[in-house]
Design a protein around this motif. Structure first.
Motif, PDB file in Angstrom:
ATOM      1  N   THR A 156      47.979 116.022  -8.850  1.00  0.00           N
ATOM      2  CA  THR A 156      48.122 117.228  -9.675  1.00  0.00           C
ATOM      3  C   THR A 156      49.477 117.904  -9.502  1.00  0.00           C
ATOM      4  O   THR A 156      49.759 118.893 -10.170  1.00  0.00           O
ATOM      5  CB  THR A 156      47.019 118.260  -9.343  1.00  0.00           C
ATOM      6  N   ARG A 157      50.320 117.395  -8.624  1.00  0.00           N
ATOM      7  CA  ARG A 157      51.632 118.011  -8.388  1.00  0.00           C
ATOM      8  C   ARG A 157      52.655 117.451  -9.361  1.00  0.00           C
ATOM      9  O   ARG A 157      52.795 116.248  -9.511  1.00  0.00           O
ATOM     10  CB  ARG A 157      52.069 117.748  -6.941  1.00  0.00           C
ATOM     11  N   ILE A 164      44.833 116.399 -17.483  1.00  0.00           N
ATOM     12  CA  ILE A 164      46.026 115.689 -17.012  1.00  0.00           C
ATOM     13  C   ILE A 164      46.455 114.659 -18.054  1.00  0.00           C
ATOM     14  O   ILE A 164      47.636 114.556 -18.395  1.00  0.00           O
ATOM     15  CB  ILE A 164      45.779 115.046 -15.632  1.00  0.00           C
ATOM     16  N   ASP A 224      51.844 122.771 -10.446  1.00  0.00           N
ATOM     17  CA  ASP A 224      50.620 121.977 -10.333  1.00  0.00           C
ATOM     18  C   ASP A 224      49.894 121.908 -11.666  1.00  0.00           C
ATOM     19  O   ASP A 224      50.078 122.768 -12.532  1.00  0.00           O
ATOM     20  CB  ASP A 224      49.679 122.574  -9.275  1.00  0.00           C
ATOM     21  N   LEU A 225      49.072 120.891 -11.795  1.00  0.00           N
ATOM     22  CA  LEU A 225      48.195 120.749 -12.949  1.00  0.00           C
ATOM     23  C   LEU A 225      46.774 121.105 -12.544  1.00  0.00           C
ATOM     24  O   LEU A 225      46.395 120.962 -11.371  1.00  0.00           O
ATOM     25  CB  LEU A 225      48.205 119.307 -13.470  1.00  0.00           C
ATOM     26  N   ARG A 283      54.854 113.007 -11.710  1.00  0.00           N
ATOM     27  CA  ARG A 283      53.546 113.493 -11.282  1.00  0.00           C
ATOM     28  C   ARG A 283      52.999 112.654 -10.141  1.00  0.00           C
ATOM     29  O   ARG A 283      53.107 111.434 -10.150  1.00  0.00           O
ATOM     30  CB  ARG A 283      52.560 113.434 -12.448  1.00  0.00           C
ATOM     31  N   ASP A 290      43.130 120.341 -11.948  1.00  0.00           N
ATOM     32  CA  ASP A 290      42.592 119.079 -11.443  1.00  0.00           C
ATOM     33  C   ASP A 290      41.403 118.602 -12.281  1.00  0.00           C
ATOM     34  O   ASP A 290      40.256 118.578 -11.836  1.00  0.00           O
ATOM     35  CB  ASP A 290      42.191 119.233  -9.973  1.00  0.00           C
ATOM     36  N   GLN A 343      48.394 123.772 -16.735  1.00  0.00           N
ATOM     37  CA  GLN A 343      49.188 124.048 -15.542  1.00  0.00           C
ATOM     38  C   GLN A 343      48.577 125.168 -14.706  1.00  0.00           C
ATOM     39  O   GLN A 343      47.847 126.018 -15.218  1.00  0.00           O
ATOM     40  CB  GLN A 343      50.610 124.457 -15.952  1.00  0.00           C
TER      41      GLN A 343
END
Length: 116
Positions: A54-55, A21, A13-14, A51, A16, A92
């Protein structure tokens, strides 16, 4: 290319935050040459990251030279990779299903059209 290839699917995940991002995506438009060289030297023949929100979803194709433990050990000894990984951790975060201390985690394949 001779030899068998294997494919891995991984998730991460990133954070948020729109600016993070955007910066993560910018950094991946042209990764550091040392990072690409490290991956190729260890049997990674192709890698793509997708992407959704956020995944992140990574598809990694490797040849017979690939060994995840060898890649990890070599990364620990490579200052360029260590700097890249430290930079990436600013953007991340583990998925809710990621074991403590891990980063990218393998996804389980649940369907293949070729098997039908």
């Amino acid at each position: 290319m001779s030899g068998a290839t294997e494919r891995y699917a991984l998730a991460l995940d990133l954070v948020d935050e729109a600016d993070k991002i955007a910066e993560y995506q910018r950094l991946h438009q042209r990764i550091w040459p040392e990072v690409a060289q490290h991956l190729r030297q260890h049997g990674v023949i192709n890698m793509e990251i997708y992407r959704l929100g956020t995944r992140l979803f990574m598809v990694m194709e490797v040849n017979e030279r690939f060994n995840a433990q060898d890649v990890a050990q070599a990364a620990e000894q490579n200052p360029h990779i260590q700097r890249w990984e430290a930079l990436m951790w600013q953007f991340q975060q583990p998925t809710p299903w990621t074991p403590e201390g891990e980063k990218w985690v393998a996804m389980a394949r649940i369907f293949s059209l070729q098997d039908q």
